[in-house]
Design an enzyme around this catalytic site. Sequence first.
Site, PDB file in Angstrom:
ATOM      1  N   LYS A 129      -5.072  12.215  30.380  1.00 22.74           N
ATOM      2  CA  LYS A 129      -4.305  12.680  29.216  1.00 22.74           C
ATOM      3  C   LYS A 129      -4.116  11.514  28.282  1.00 22.74           C
ATOM      4  O   LYS A 129      -4.038  10.355  28.720  1.00 22.74           O
ATOM      5  CB  LYS A 129      -2.940  13.203  29.649  1.00 22.74           C
ATOM      6  CG  LYS A 129      -2.314  14.129  28.636  1.00 22.74           C
ATOM      7  CD  LYS A 129      -2.976  15.498  28.694  1.00 22.74           C
ATOM      8  CE  LYS A 129      -2.349  16.499  27.788  1.00 22.74           C
ATOM      9  NZ  LYS A 129      -2.879  17.841  28.057  1.00 22.74           N
TER      10      LYS A 129
HETATM   11  P1  NAD Z   1      -0.230  23.161  18.970  1.00 17.07           P
HETATM   12  O1  NAD Z   1       0.127  21.878  18.363  1.00 17.07           O
HETATM   13  O2  NAD Z   1      -1.443  23.889  18.466  1.00 17.07           O
HETATM   14  O3  NAD Z   1       0.997  24.188  18.850  1.00 17.07           O
HETATM   15  C1  NAD Z   1       2.271  23.893  19.339  1.00 17.07           C
HETATM   16  C2  NAD Z   1       3.216  24.994  18.864  1.00 17.07           C
HETATM   17  O4  NAD Z   1       4.477  24.806  19.490  1.00 17.07           O
HETATM   18  C3  NAD Z   1       3.470  24.977  17.356  1.00 17.07           C
HETATM   19  O5  NAD Z   1       3.580  26.311  16.891  1.00 17.07           O
HETATM   20  C4  NAD Z   1       4.819  24.254  17.249  1.00 17.07           C
HETATM   21  O6  NAD Z   1       5.527  24.610  16.062  1.00 17.07           O
HETATM   22  C5  NAD Z   1       5.491  24.816  18.490  1.00 17.07           C
HETATM   23  N1  NAD Z   1       6.629  24.026  18.954  1.00 17.07           N
HETATM   24  C6  NAD Z   1       6.755  22.677  19.085  1.00 17.07           C
HETATM   25  N2  NAD Z   1       7.974  22.376  19.554  1.00 17.07           N
HETATM   26  C7  NAD Z   1       8.626  23.548  19.727  1.00 17.07           C
HETATM   27  C8  NAD Z   1       9.910  23.899  20.177  1.00 17.07           C
HETATM   28  N3  NAD Z   1      10.777  22.970  20.541  1.00 17.07           N
HETATM   29  N4  NAD Z   1      10.236  25.226  20.233  1.00 17.07           N
HETATM   30  C9  NAD Z   1       9.369  26.184  19.861  1.00 17.07           C
HETATM   31  N5  NAD Z   1       8.118  25.902  19.439  1.00 17.07           N
HETATM   32  C10 NAD Z   1       7.767  24.616  19.363  1.00 17.07           C
HETATM   33  O7  NAD Z   1      -0.341  22.898  20.557  1.00 17.07           O
HETATM   34  P2  NAD Z   1      -1.146  23.731  21.639  1.00 17.07           P
HETATM   35  O8  NAD Z   1      -2.513  23.182  21.759  1.00 17.07           O
HETATM   36  O9  NAD Z   1      -0.962  25.193  21.386  1.00 17.07           O
HETATM   37  O10 NAD Z   1      -0.376  23.278  22.975  1.00 17.07           O
HETATM   38  C11 NAD Z   1       0.836  23.892  23.391  1.00 17.07           C
HETATM   39  C12 NAD Z   1       1.082  23.564  24.846  1.00 17.07           C
HETATM   40  O11 NAD Z   1      -0.015  24.041  25.627  1.00 17.07           O
HETATM   41  C13 NAD Z   1       1.208  22.082  25.194  1.00 17.07           C
HETATM   42  O12 NAD Z   1       2.092  21.926  26.287  1.00 17.07           O
HETATM   43  C14 NAD Z   1      -0.202  21.721  25.647  1.00 17.07           C
HETATM   44  O13 NAD Z   1      -0.207  20.587  26.503  1.00 17.07           O
HETATM   45  C15 NAD Z   1      -0.561  22.978  26.395  1.00 17.07           C
HETATM   46  N6  NAD Z   1      -1.996  23.190  26.576  1.00 17.07           N
HETATM   47  C16 NAD Z   1      -2.838  23.251  25.499  1.00 17.07           C
HETATM   48  C17 NAD Z   1      -4.179  23.495  25.721  1.00 17.07           C
HETATM   49  C18 NAD Z   1      -5.156  23.671  24.580  1.00 17.07           C
HETATM   50  O14 NAD Z   1      -6.316  23.993  24.843  1.00 17.07           O
HETATM   51  N7  NAD Z   1      -4.750  23.524  23.336  1.00 17.07           N
HETATM   52  C19 NAD Z   1      -4.681  23.620  27.037  1.00 17.07           C
HETATM   53  C20 NAD Z   1      -3.787  23.558  28.104  1.00 17.07           C
HETATM   54  C21 NAD Z   1      -2.439  23.342  27.852  1.00 17.07           C
END
Ligand code: NAD
Length: 420
Positions: A109
């Site tokens: 990561k």
């Molecule tokens: P992203 O940046 O595309 O979106 C994050 C979203 O969460 C945004 O809408 C943001 O406004 C919202 N957010 C942030 N803080 C918040 C809060 N306190 N309350 C409510 N909403 C909040 O990120 P993503 O890629 O969608 O990742 C989200 C989660 O999923 C993370 O934990 C990431 O590690 C995990 N994840 C992502 C992937 C991937 O392929 N993108 C894969 C596995 C896990």
Amino acid sequence: MRTELLQNPVFAMAAAQFDQVADFLELNDELRERCKWPKRLITVTVPVRHDDGSTKVYFAHRVQHHLTRGPVKGGLRYHPKVELGEVAALAMWMNWKCALMDLPFGGGKGGINCDPRTLSQGELERITRRFTMEITPFIGEDIDVMAPDMGTNEQTMAWIVDTYATRAGRLVPGIVTGKPLNLQGSAGRTRATGHGVAFLASRALNKLGVQIEGATAIIQGFGNVGSYAARTLASYGVKITGISDVSGAVWNAGGLDLDELTKHVASTGSVVGFAGADAIDPQEMLTQPCDILAPAATDMAINRENAPMLKCRVLAEGANGPTTTEADQIISDRGDIFLIPDILCNAGGVTVSYFEWVQNLQRFQWTEREVLTRLETMLEATFNRVLHFAETNKLPQRTAAQSLAIKTVADVKSQRGLFP
Ligand code: NAD
């Protein structure tokens, strides 16, 4: 360094989960130590010239948990709360996730401590390119393959590919995954994590005997994972009643119109003020009645305050580490919530990243149907394996998933032995 890492609450949570599983597996102390601690903790400083002519230095971390089963794989996030301990926790979870899905990777990561929302495209590009230069000695398509995470996207990956290619003198598409399609990205990669979350939530409802069409869902986060989870759930006939983001939350008991909401977010940057819904307090939204609750934003969203009040049947962990250890215990004691643990629930992303890497090595492109069919087959098989292990050993789903994964890593470490 052990103490420093454990001072971070997210790492402490990942370590506590590991200890619990290591006890269950009866791992001896030596193997326990080798499995638990990261192989490489890399911190670099990234000096960047801002648009106003000033220069700022950003701290960036990359943690490579283990290379025992192959190159490390894991996202790169841009967020103002990025810390080494949190990155190490996320790397550890990635390690278990890759092992659980039987992908030939270890977990990694990375993160840059910055607030992408306050940076221009030019500044983001310069941060990304300079970070890539600083980290180049430690990455490679057979060493460490990054992917998008919070605050990063396929454009970020394109800049990494270009910077790395400039240095290498040739295009090395397998250096990162989650690339744009015409830069040898994979069909289906952008939607993969959210699609997997929705697919597994539907499998869980199926196990509970709840009809999927007409079921309801609440989603925290409307970024990559949350928005695609919402879309796939809606395609199954699920009504999405609540969605939140970092600025607020919106609610419509009749179901949110996702196309309109997406347009609203594209023009305003947030779900707040969406005309087709009422405003709701983001914390209150989490405890409204629903069939599926999908935290798809930050870690520790489900905690000891809200866990007793949850009114969902399925808790589908789209985010990494969204449930604290205390909340886990509360949910396990309640016994009325089907929890799909993060290392399984959001594994769609890394699985399609693996497909992208394989396509890059083979110089061959698969269709989206091929990608999603292979993904669903692998997710369903692992879901059934975790469920069977949990039932047979009377374990919570998280402990079951982590036990299968940690045992795989521990077995490989034992087989390889200790050098010298
Ligand atoms: P992203 O940046 O595309 O979106 C994050 C979203 O969460 C945004 O809408 C943001 O406004 C919202 N957010 C942030 N803080 C918040 C809060 N306190 N309350 C409510 N909403 C909040 O990120 P993503 O890629 O969608 O990742 C989200 C989660 O999923 C993370 O934990 C990431 O590690 C995990 N994840 C992502 C992937 C991937 O392929 N993108 C894969 C596995 C896990």
